[in-house]
Design a protein around this motif. Structure first.
Motif, PDB file in Angstrom:
ATOM      1  N   GLU A  18      18.258  36.534  47.523  1.00 21.11           N
ATOM      2  CA  GLU A  18      18.149  35.368  48.017  1.00 21.11           C
ATOM      3  C   GLU A  18      18.129  34.888  49.297  1.00 21.11           C
ATOM      4  OE1 GLU A  18      19.691  33.364  43.564  1.00 21.11           O
ATOM      5  OE2 GLU A  18      21.158  33.989  45.120  1.00 21.11           O
ATOM      6  N   TYR A  24       9.432  31.153  46.690  1.00 22.52           N
ATOM      7  CA  TYR A  24       8.252  31.812  46.741  1.00 22.52           C
ATOM      8  C   TYR A  24       7.564  31.283  47.758  1.00 22.52           C
ATOM      9  CZ  TYR A  24       9.612  32.331  41.889  1.00 22.52           C
ATOM     10  OH  TYR A  24      10.456  32.771  40.675  1.00 22.52           O
ATOM     11  N   ARG A  64      15.950  25.121  45.190  1.00 21.02           N
ATOM     12  CA  ARG A  64      16.893  25.824  44.654  1.00 21.02           C
ATOM     13  C   ARG A  64      17.152  25.321  43.085  1.00 21.02           C
ATOM     14  NH1 ARG A  64      21.726  26.634  49.026  1.00 21.02           N
ATOM     15  NH2 ARG A  64      20.373  28.068  50.387  1.00 21.02           N
ATOM     16  N   LYS A  67      13.889  26.364  41.220  1.00 25.20           N
ATOM     17  CA  LYS A  67      13.666  27.597  40.942  1.00 25.20           C
ATOM     18  C   LYS A  67      14.837  28.081  39.800  1.00 25.20           C
ATOM     19  CE  LYS A  67      14.407  32.095  43.171  1.00 25.20           C
ATOM     20  NZ  LYS A  67      14.802  33.038  44.225  1.00 25.20           N
ATOM     21  N   ALA A  68      16.029  27.312  39.808  1.00 27.03           N
ATOM     22  CA  ALA A  68      17.068  27.784  38.808  1.00 27.03           C
ATOM     23  C   ALA A  68      16.558  27.389  37.400  1.00 27.03           C
ATOM     24  CB  ALA A  68      18.376  27.184  39.235  1.00 27.03           C
ATOM     25  N   LYS A  69      15.874  26.204  37.404  1.00 26.61           N
ATOM     26  CA  LYS A  69      15.362  25.636  36.084  1.00 26.61           C
ATOM     27  C   LYS A  69      14.302  26.492  35.629  1.00 26.61           C
ATOM     28  CE  LYS A  69      17.643  21.831  35.094  1.00 26.61           C
ATOM     29  NZ  LYS A  69      18.114  21.676  33.789  1.00 26.61           N
ATOM     30  N   LEU A  70      13.582  27.014  36.452  1.00 25.31           N
ATOM     31  CA  LEU A  70      12.379  27.798  36.299  1.00 25.31           C
ATOM     32  C   LEU A  70      12.982  29.149  35.549  1.00 25.31           C
ATOM     33  CD1 LEU A  70       9.643  27.236  38.899  1.00 25.31           C
ATOM     34  CD2 LEU A  70       9.446  26.886  36.385  1.00 25.31           C
ATOM     35  N   GLU A  71      14.012  29.825  36.051  1.00 25.67           N
ATOM     36  CA  GLU A  71      14.719  30.771  35.695  1.00 25.67           C
ATOM     37  C   GLU A  71      15.366  30.648  34.456  1.00 25.67           C
ATOM     38  OE1 GLU A  71      17.148  32.337  38.951  1.00 25.67           O
ATOM     39  OE2 GLU A  71      15.461  33.078  39.942  1.00 25.67           O
ATOM     40  N   GLU A  72      15.929  29.483  34.407  1.00 25.63           N
ATOM     41  CA  GLU A  72      16.592  29.236  32.935  1.00 25.63           C
ATOM     42  C   GLU A  72      15.582  29.261  31.869  1.00 25.63           C
ATOM     43  OE1 GLU A  72      19.408  25.692  31.109  1.00 25.63           O
ATOM     44  OE2 GLU A  72      18.405  25.286  32.882  1.00 25.63           O
ATOM     45  N   ALA A  74      12.610  30.788  31.565  1.00 28.51           N
ATOM     46  CA  ALA A  74      12.064  32.107  31.398  1.00 28.51           C
ATOM     47  C   ALA A  74      13.264  32.898  30.465  1.00 28.51           C
ATOM     48  CB  ALA A  74      11.920  32.872  32.793  1.00 28.51           C
ATOM     49  N   LEU A  75      14.516  32.718  30.883  1.00 34.12           N
ATOM     50  CA  LEU A  75      15.482  33.404  30.319  1.00 34.12           C
ATOM     51  C   LEU A  75      15.550  32.928  28.795  1.00 34.12           C
ATOM     52  CD1 LEU A  75      18.131  33.631  32.797  1.00 34.12           C
ATOM     53  CD2 LEU A  75      16.931  35.486  31.868  1.00 34.12           C
ATOM     54  N   GLU A  78      12.715  34.577  27.056  1.00 35.20           N
ATOM     55  CA  GLU A  78      12.948  35.845  26.729  1.00 35.20           C
ATOM     56  C   GLU A  78      14.019  36.013  25.572  1.00 35.20           C
ATOM     57  OE1 GLU A  78      14.490  39.799  29.331  1.00 35.20           O
ATOM     58  OE2 GLU A  78      13.943  38.003  30.186  1.00 35.20           O
TER      59      GLU A  78
END
Length: 113
Positions: A18, A24, A64, A67-72, A74-75, A78
């Motif tokens: 990071e 990105y 940030r 990005k954290a919301k997008l990762e949340e 995606a998880l 999944e």
């Protein structure tokens, strides 16, 4: 100001990846980036633009945060996919165990195997 101080404190906790490549790559072309930088250096004439200039320091925070919301998201997707797969595997295991066990209840139902 409080958010910016917290962001600086959190910077110490970031992973090496990071710190080196935090976001990105920008989708703007070279000319577009130069135009954007030039606009940021000019003094805005409109009151709203002047107010927004005060929040330029928040841009990194919002990057940030997004990005954290997008990762949340995606998880969460999944996790849902894995839960569905886990349910299917449990059903297959239940069918297999019913097929190899012998009991009155199992003998009444059609054998899956």
């Amino acid at each position: 100001e409080r958010i910016l101080r917290l962001a600086e404190m959190c910077r110490k906790l970031e992973a090496e990846e990071e710190k080196v490549l935090p976001f990105y790559p920008c989708s703007l072309g070279e000319q577009e980036q130069r135009d954007a930088e030039q606009l940021l250096q000019e003094t805005p004439a409109e009151p709203l633009a002047q107010a927004l200039r005060d929040y330029v320091a928040m841009e990194r925070f919002w990057q940030r945060f997004n990005k954290a919301k997008l990762e949340e998201l995606a998880l969460a997707r999944e996790k849902a996919a894995l839960s569905l797969r886990n349910g299917r595997l449990r059903q297959l295991l239940r069918q297999y165990l019913q097929g190899i066990s012998v009991s009155d209840e199992v003998l009444r139902e059609p054998n899956a195997l």
